[in-house]
Design an enzyme around this catalytic site. Sequence first.
Site, PDB file in Angstrom:
ATOM      1  NE  ARG A  49      -5.110   3.134   0.027  1.00 51.87           N
ATOM      2  CZ  ARG A  49      -6.258   2.805  -0.529  1.00 51.87           C
ATOM      3  NH1 ARG A  49      -6.452   1.588  -0.950  1.00 51.87           N
ATOM      4  NH2 ARG A  49      -7.160   3.720  -0.757  1.00 51.87           N
TER       5      ARG A  49
ATOM      6  N   GLY B  39       0.835  -1.195   0.000  1.00 55.78           N
ATOM      7  CA  GLY B  39       0.000   0.000   0.000  1.00 55.78           C
ATOM      8  C   GLY B  39       0.868   1.241   0.000  1.00 55.78           C
ATOM      9  CB  ALA B  40       3.018   3.063   1.374  1.00 60.54           C
ATOM     10  CG  HIS B  41      -1.163   3.466  -2.935  1.00 58.24           C
ATOM     11  ND1 HIS B  41      -0.598   2.219  -3.084  1.00 58.24           N
ATOM     12  CD2 HIS B  41      -2.493   3.282  -3.057  1.00 58.24           C
ATOM     13  CE1 HIS B  41      -1.547   1.338  -3.294  1.00 58.24           C
ATOM     14  NE2 HIS B  41      -2.711   1.946  -3.276  1.00 58.24           N
ATOM     15  N   GLY B  42      -2.462   6.667  -1.716  1.00 56.65           N
ATOM     16  CA  GLY B  42      -3.873   7.025  -1.699  1.00 56.65           C
ATOM     17  C   GLY B  42      -4.413   6.942  -3.109  1.00 56.65           C
TER      18      GLY B  42
END
Length: 141
Positions: A99, A51-54
Amino acid sequence: MSTIFDCSVLQLSKIHNRAGNITVVENFIHVPFSIQRIYYLYDIPGGESRGAHGHKELEQLIIAASGSFDVTLDDGINKKTVQLSRPYYGLNIKPGIWRDLSNFSSGAICLVLASLPYENEDYIRDYEAFIRFKKQSALLK
Ligand code: TYD
């Protein structure tokens, strides 16, 4: 623009019989959007996070189809972490939420039902850019 409080764990159907269970997800019945894409994460090495993105527009339902993992949601102001560990619950993530997925158990399968086809331009991968996007969206509201 959505906040983490708009994201909730939805209980899905669970049809039980002695030979096992079935969970059904139908558009606008069990999930509040039309599913345009399905993908799943698996063979995730221990200690790894994803993840580590929107996303600007994408809405998702995330299900632990097998095993368990944690999803941390962040709207730029508030954060919360949800543990998914049962295949008959799905975490509904609204657009505009950062997230992180972590703590995958061995053999975990993360099933994602998504409201749109894959589009790289819908991703915000830089956290500072995400905060700018949230501020901009709030101003335009
Ligand atoms: P990404 O969504 O960044 O994975 P994660 O957030 O789980 O770490 O996607 C990883 C790679 O897979 C990226 O190069 C794009 C590709 N990908 C597709 O081609 N189509 C898709 O539908 C998805 C979800 C990813």
